[in-house]
Design a protein around this motif. Structure first.
Motif, PDB file in Angstrom:
ATOM      1  N   TYR A  10       0.832  -1.194   0.000  1.00  0.00           N
ATOM      2  CA  TYR A  10       0.000   0.000   0.000  1.00  0.00           C
ATOM      3  C   TYR A  10       0.873   1.253   0.000  1.00  0.00           C
ATOM      4  O   TYR A  10       1.988   1.267   0.523  1.00  0.00           O
ATOM      5  CB  TYR A  10      -0.976   0.008   1.175  1.00  0.00           C
ATOM      6  N   ARG A  11       0.308   2.274  -0.612  1.00  0.00           N
ATOM      7  CA  ARG A  11       1.055   3.517  -0.795  1.00  0.00           C
ATOM      8  C   ARG A  11       1.099   4.302   0.509  1.00  0.00           C
ATOM      9  O   ARG A  11       0.081   4.439   1.197  1.00  0.00           O
ATOM     10  CB  ARG A  11       0.392   4.347  -1.894  1.00  0.00           C
ATOM     11  N   THR A  50      14.044   0.490   1.316  1.00  0.00           N
ATOM     12  CA  THR A  50      14.190   1.263   2.558  1.00  0.00           C
ATOM     13  C   THR A  50      13.445   0.538   3.676  1.00  0.00           C
ATOM     14  O   THR A  50      12.761  -0.464   3.448  1.00  0.00           O
ATOM     15  CB  THR A  50      13.590   2.674   2.419  1.00  0.00           C
ATOM     16  N   LEU A  51      13.571   1.086   4.869  1.00  0.00           N
ATOM     17  CA  LEU A  51      12.733   0.646   5.977  1.00  0.00           C
ATOM     18  C   LEU A  51      11.819   1.790   6.396  1.00  0.00           C
ATOM     19  O   LEU A  51      12.149   2.976   6.200  1.00  0.00           O
ATOM     20  CB  LEU A  51      13.582   0.191   7.171  1.00  0.00           C
ATOM     21  N   ARG A  52      10.700   1.419   6.986  1.00  0.00           N
ATOM     22  CA  ARG A  52       9.709   2.401   7.405  1.00  0.00           C
ATOM     23  C   ARG A  52      10.266   3.342   8.471  1.00  0.00           C
ATOM     24  O   ARG A  52      11.167   3.006   9.237  1.00  0.00           O
ATOM     25  CB  ARG A  52       8.459   1.693   7.957  1.00  0.00           C
ATOM     26  N   GLY A  53       9.687   4.530   8.517  1.00  0.00           N
ATOM     27  CA  GLY A  53      10.188   5.568   9.405  1.00  0.00           C
ATOM     28  C   GLY A  53       9.961   5.323  10.877  1.00  0.00           C
ATOM     29  O   GLY A  53      10.593   5.976  11.711  1.00  0.00           O
ATOM     30  N   TYR A  54       9.077   4.406  11.217  1.00  0.00           N
ATOM     31  CA  TYR A  54       8.871   4.130  12.640  1.00  0.00           C
ATOM     32  C   TYR A  54       9.972   3.235  13.220  1.00  0.00           C
ATOM     33  O   TYR A  54      10.045   3.038  14.423  1.00  0.00           O
ATOM     34  CB  TYR A  54       7.479   3.536  12.901  1.00  0.00           C
ATOM     35  N   HIS A  86       9.119  14.430  -6.549  1.00  0.00           N
ATOM     36  CA  HIS A  86       9.857  14.088  -7.764  1.00  0.00           C
ATOM     37  C   HIS A  86       9.243  12.883  -8.487  1.00  0.00           C
ATOM     38  O   HIS A  86       9.919  12.231  -9.289  1.00  0.00           O
ATOM     39  CB  HIS A  86      11.315  13.811  -7.414  1.00  0.00           C
ATOM     40  N   GLY A  87       7.999  12.596  -8.206  1.00  0.00           N
ATOM     41  CA  GLY A  87       7.321  11.519  -8.920  1.00  0.00           C
ATOM     42  C   GLY A  87       7.741  10.134  -8.486  1.00  0.00           C
ATOM     43  O   GLY A  87       7.682   9.185  -9.284  1.00  0.00           O
ATOM     44  N   VAL A  88       8.157  10.007  -7.248  1.00  0.00           N
ATOM     45  CA  VAL A  88       8.558   8.700  -6.721  1.00  0.00           C
ATOM     46  C   VAL A  88       7.706   8.388  -5.487  1.00  0.00           C
ATOM     47  O   VAL A  88       8.054   8.781  -4.366  1.00  0.00           O
ATOM     48  CB  VAL A  88      10.062   8.688  -6.354  1.00  0.00           C
ATOM     49  N   PRO A  89       6.600   7.713  -5.673  1.00  0.00           N
ATOM     50  CA  PRO A  89       5.791   7.334  -4.509  1.00  0.00           C
ATOM     51  C   PRO A  89       6.474   6.235  -3.703  1.00  0.00           C
ATOM     52  O   PRO A  89       7.394   5.570  -4.186  1.00  0.00           O
ATOM     53  CB  PRO A  89       4.493   6.828  -5.146  1.00  0.00           C
ATOM     54  N   SER A  90       6.005   6.079  -2.488  1.00  0.00           N
ATOM     55  CA  SER A  90       6.580   5.060  -1.598  1.00  0.00           C
ATOM     56  C   SER A  90       5.505   4.044  -1.248  1.00  0.00           C
ATOM     57  O   SER A  90       4.341   4.398  -1.071  1.00  0.00           O
ATOM     58  CB  SER A  90       7.109   5.722  -0.323  1.00  0.00           C
ATOM     59  N   TRP A  91       5.937   2.828  -1.138  1.00  0.00           N
ATOM     60  CA  TRP A  91       5.006   1.725  -0.855  1.00  0.00           C
ATOM     61  C   TRP A  91       5.516   0.915   0.320  1.00  0.00           C
ATOM     62  O   TRP A  91       6.711   0.591   0.381  1.00  0.00           O
ATOM     63  CB  TRP A  91       4.884   0.796  -2.073  1.00  0.00           C
ATOM     64  N   ASP A  92       4.594   0.579   1.207  1.00  0.00           N
ATOM     65  CA  ASP A  92       4.904  -0.437   2.209  1.00  0.00           C
ATOM     66  C   ASP A  92       4.657  -1.779   1.532  1.00  0.00           C
ATOM     67  O   ASP A  92       3.521  -2.118   1.187  1.00  0.00           O
ATOM     68  CB  ASP A  92       4.018  -0.273   3.446  1.00  0.00           C
ATOM     69  N   ASP A  93       5.730  -2.513   1.317  1.00  0.00           N
ATOM     70  CA  ASP A  93       5.610  -3.819   0.656  1.00  0.00           C
ATOM     71  C   ASP A  93       6.186  -4.919   1.538  1.00  0.00           C
ATOM     72  O   ASP A  93       6.669  -5.938   1.050  1.00  0.00           O
ATOM     73  CB  ASP A  93       6.296  -3.792  -0.716  1.00  0.00           C
ATOM     74  N   SER A  94       6.100  -4.689   2.832  1.00  0.00           N
ATOM     75  CA  SER A  94       6.646  -5.683   3.758  1.00  0.00           C
ATOM     76  C   SER A  94       5.835  -6.975   3.752  1.00  0.00           C
ATOM     77  O   SER A  94       6.288  -7.985   4.292  1.00  0.00           O
ATOM     78  CB  SER A  94       6.722  -5.103   5.174  1.00  0.00           C
ATOM     79  N   CYS A  95       4.662  -6.928   3.131  1.00  0.00           N
ATOM     80  CA  CYS A  95       3.844  -8.143   3.054  1.00  0.00           C
ATOM     81  C   CYS A  95       4.376  -9.131   2.016  1.00  0.00           C
ATOM     82  O   CYS A  95       4.008 -10.307   2.029  1.00  0.00           O
ATOM     83  CB  CYS A  95       2.411  -7.768   2.708  1.00  0.00           C
ATOM     84  N   LEU A  96       5.228  -8.660   1.127  1.00  0.00           N
ATOM     85  CA  LEU A  96       5.720  -9.538   0.067  1.00  0.00           C
ATOM     86  C   LEU A  96       6.692 -10.568   0.647  1.00  0.00           C
ATOM     87  O   LEU A  96       7.460 -10.260   1.569  1.00  0.00           O
ATOM     88  CB  LEU A  96       6.410  -8.718  -1.020  1.00  0.00           C
ATOM     89  N   ALA A 101      10.906  -7.415   7.289  1.00  0.00           N
ATOM     90  CA  ALA A 101       9.902  -6.706   8.083  1.00  0.00           C
ATOM     91  C   ALA A 101      10.080  -5.202   7.943  1.00  0.00           C
ATOM     92  O   ALA A 101      11.204  -4.701   7.804  1.00  0.00           O
ATOM     93  CB  ALA A 101      10.037  -7.109   9.547  1.00  0.00           C
ATOM     94  N   ASP A 102       8.972  -4.500   7.972  1.00  0.00           N
ATOM     95  CA  ASP A 102       8.965  -3.028   7.968  1.00  0.00           C
ATOM     96  C   ASP A 102       9.581  -2.451   6.691  1.00  0.00           C
ATOM     97  O   ASP A 102      10.108  -1.336   6.697  1.00  0.00           O
ATOM     98  CB  ASP A 102       9.707  -2.470   9.196  1.00  0.00           C
ATOM     99  N   HIS A 103       9.495  -3.185   5.620  1.00  0.00           N
ATOM    100  CA  HIS A 103      10.141  -2.754   4.373  1.00  0.00           C
ATOM    101  C   HIS A 103       9.245  -1.789   3.595  1.00  0.00           C
ATOM    102  O   HIS A 103       8.022  -1.915   3.576  1.00  0.00           O
ATOM    103  CB  HIS A 103      10.432  -3.973   3.484  1.00  0.00           C
ATOM    104  N   ALA A 104       9.866  -0.808   2.981  1.00  0.00           N
ATOM    105  CA  ALA A 104       9.169   0.108   2.077  1.00  0.00           C
ATOM    106  C   ALA A 104      10.054   0.347   0.866  1.00  0.00           C
ATOM    107  O   ALA A 104      11.282   0.257   0.952  1.00  0.00           O
ATOM    108  CB  ALA A 104       8.851   1.433   2.773  1.00  0.00           C
ATOM    109  N   SER A 105       9.429   0.649  -0.246  1.00  0.00           N
ATOM    110  CA  SER A 105      10.181   0.861  -1.486  1.00  0.00           C
ATOM    111  C   SER A 105       9.867   2.221  -2.084  1.00  0.00           C
ATOM    112  O   SER A 105       8.705   2.647  -2.112  1.00  0.00           O
ATOM    113  CB  SER A 105       9.838  -0.224  -2.516  1.00  0.00           C
ATOM    114  N   LEU A 106      10.916   2.875  -2.557  1.00  0.00           N
ATOM    115  CA  LEU A 106      10.752   4.073  -3.375  1.00  0.00           C
ATOM    116  C   LEU A 106      10.554   3.592  -4.812  1.00  0.00           C
ATOM    117  O   LEU A 106      11.395   2.863  -5.354  1.00  0.00           O
ATOM    118  CB  LEU A 106      11.995   4.966  -3.274  1.00  0.00           C
ATOM    119  N   ASP A 107       9.480   4.018  -5.410  1.00  0.00           N
ATOM    120  CA  ASP A 107       9.045   3.450  -6.682  1.00  0.00           C
ATOM    121  C   ASP A 107       9.311   4.435  -7.829  1.00  0.00           C
ATOM    122  O   ASP A 107       8.648   5.461  -7.950  1.00  0.00           O
ATOM    123  CB  ASP A 107       7.552   3.129  -6.582  1.00  0.00           C
ATOM    124  N   TYR A 108      10.260   4.083  -8.693  1.00  0.00           N
ATOM    125  CA  TYR A 108      10.649   4.938  -9.816  1.00  0.00           C
ATOM    126  C   TYR A 108       9.889   4.605 -11.099  1.00  0.00           C
ATOM    127  O   TYR A 108      10.281   5.057 -12.175  1.00  0.00           O
ATOM    128  CB  TYR A 108      12.150   4.802 -10.092  1.00  0.00           C
TER     129      TYR A 108
END
Lengths: 146, 205
Positions: A10-11, A50-54, A86-96, A101-108
């Protein structure tokens, strides 16, 4: 902030959340950070991990180095809003399954052109450097590496 | 940060004497010519003979007013060697680059995550052969490994950013990016020391 999304990435919507990125020692030279840590992979999987900010910057460093056995000079951060700018949304994709755990991706994905990816990577690198190193082990100070 | 629209541009990359017209908003287009120091237009002959792909890039871009970036500190003062003062080799720079390169060469698959790849040994060998050229460049050239198994060289000359990506598959991508004028060039071709040397030397002309 985001709610539970039943196993789907999720975004992220909080522009102030600072996502945590590790930087390899060979991606730092002469006191400057290369854009390379913020450059996505070529091809379809145009993400930066990346990892989530928390997660605390120190804990992010510890997981990367101790749990996964990788090298890092420290933890830097990019805000969700800086990516969006800059047109790069972030996604929590730790479910993949392949994500830690707590993984997020910058999406280019919105930047299929190589030059746009490189430009955005420089912008996000600059934002991370302006924010400063969020955690570095004792022998490496933030000012030395940033 | 101030963001203003720039408009649409069309770039024909690597066409000998490289000329671009950029319809920048609020300023006159400024043609740019990029040449090597001694041998004329950038990579005209050698690139033409390589297995290269030339890309026409059409970009709708925004101008982003430059912000403070981390300055890349220069190496120690270069040492002038040999009979010609034009032959400038930064011996300490060569040694530092060599040390870093050999360290990068030891990175195994998985060095920065489960899908990260080692750097192609041929890329390492190619860069190793060019260390004096890289160290002698008038701009600070930095070298870094990417998770894709790509060895990246990058440097800047004012607003123009130069990047070399030595891919894991034996190809290399040479790019120049003048963000102020929204001019971008990119060429992918077989990795070749002669072409790469000319690109590096040409960038400092």
């Amino acid at each position: 902030m985001t709610a539970t999304h039943e196993g789907e990435p999720y975004r992220l919507t909080d522009p102030d959340e600072v996502l945590l990125r590790q930087v390899h020692p060979d991606q730092v030279e002469g006191g400057g950070i290369s854009k390379v840590p913020f450059l996505p992979r070529r091809g379809d999987n145009s993400m930066v991990s990346t990892l989530r900010g928390y997660v605390s910057p120190e804990e992010a460093y510890r997981r990367h180095t101790e749990d996964h056995g990788h090298e890092s000079v420290g933890t830097w951060g990019v805000a969700v809003g800086e990516g969006e700018e800059h047109g790069v949304p972030s996604w929590d994709d730790s479910c993949l399954p392949e994500s830690p755990a707590d993984h997020a991706s910058l999406d280019y994905a919105q930047h299929p052109a190589v030059n746009q990816r490189a430009r955005v990577a420089r912008k996000l690198r600059d934002a991370a450097v302006a924010r400063g190193c969020l955690f570095a082990p004792a022998q490496t100070t933030a000012t030395e590496t940033a | 940060m101030t963001v203003a629209p720039l408009g649409k541009i069309s770039v024909l990359a690597f066409s000998g004497a490289i000329m671009f017209a950029t319809p920048a908003v609020g300023s006159e287009p400024r043609p740019i010519r990029i040449e090597t120091r001694n041998d004329g237009p950038l990579a005209a002959a050698p690139l033409a003979s390589s297995k290269a792909t030339t890309k026409r890039v059409s970009v709708t871009a925004r101008r982003v007013v430059p912000e403070a970036a981390a300055p890349l500190t220069a190496n120690a003062a270069p040492v002038v060697t040999g009979a010609s003062a034009a032959t400038v080799i930064d011996q300490r720079g060569v040694a530092a680059l060599a040390t870093k390169l050999e360290r990068i060469a030891t990175l195994d698959d998985g060095w920065f995550g489960p899908t990260s790849r080692s750097i192609n040994p041929e890329s390492v060998s190619l860069v190793r052969s060019l260390l004096p050229t890289i160290a002698g460049c008038s701009h600070k050239v930095t070298m870094a490994p990417h998770e894709d198994g790509v060895l990246v060289l990058e440097w800047a000359d004012g607003a123009v950013e130069y990047t070399v990506e030595l891919l894991h598959n034996g190809r290399m991508v040479l790019t120049t990016d003048d963000e102020d004028h929204d001019i971008y060039e990119e060429r992918e071709l077989d990795a070749d020391a002669f072409v790469l040397r000319r690109f590096i030397e040409g960038a400092q002309a």
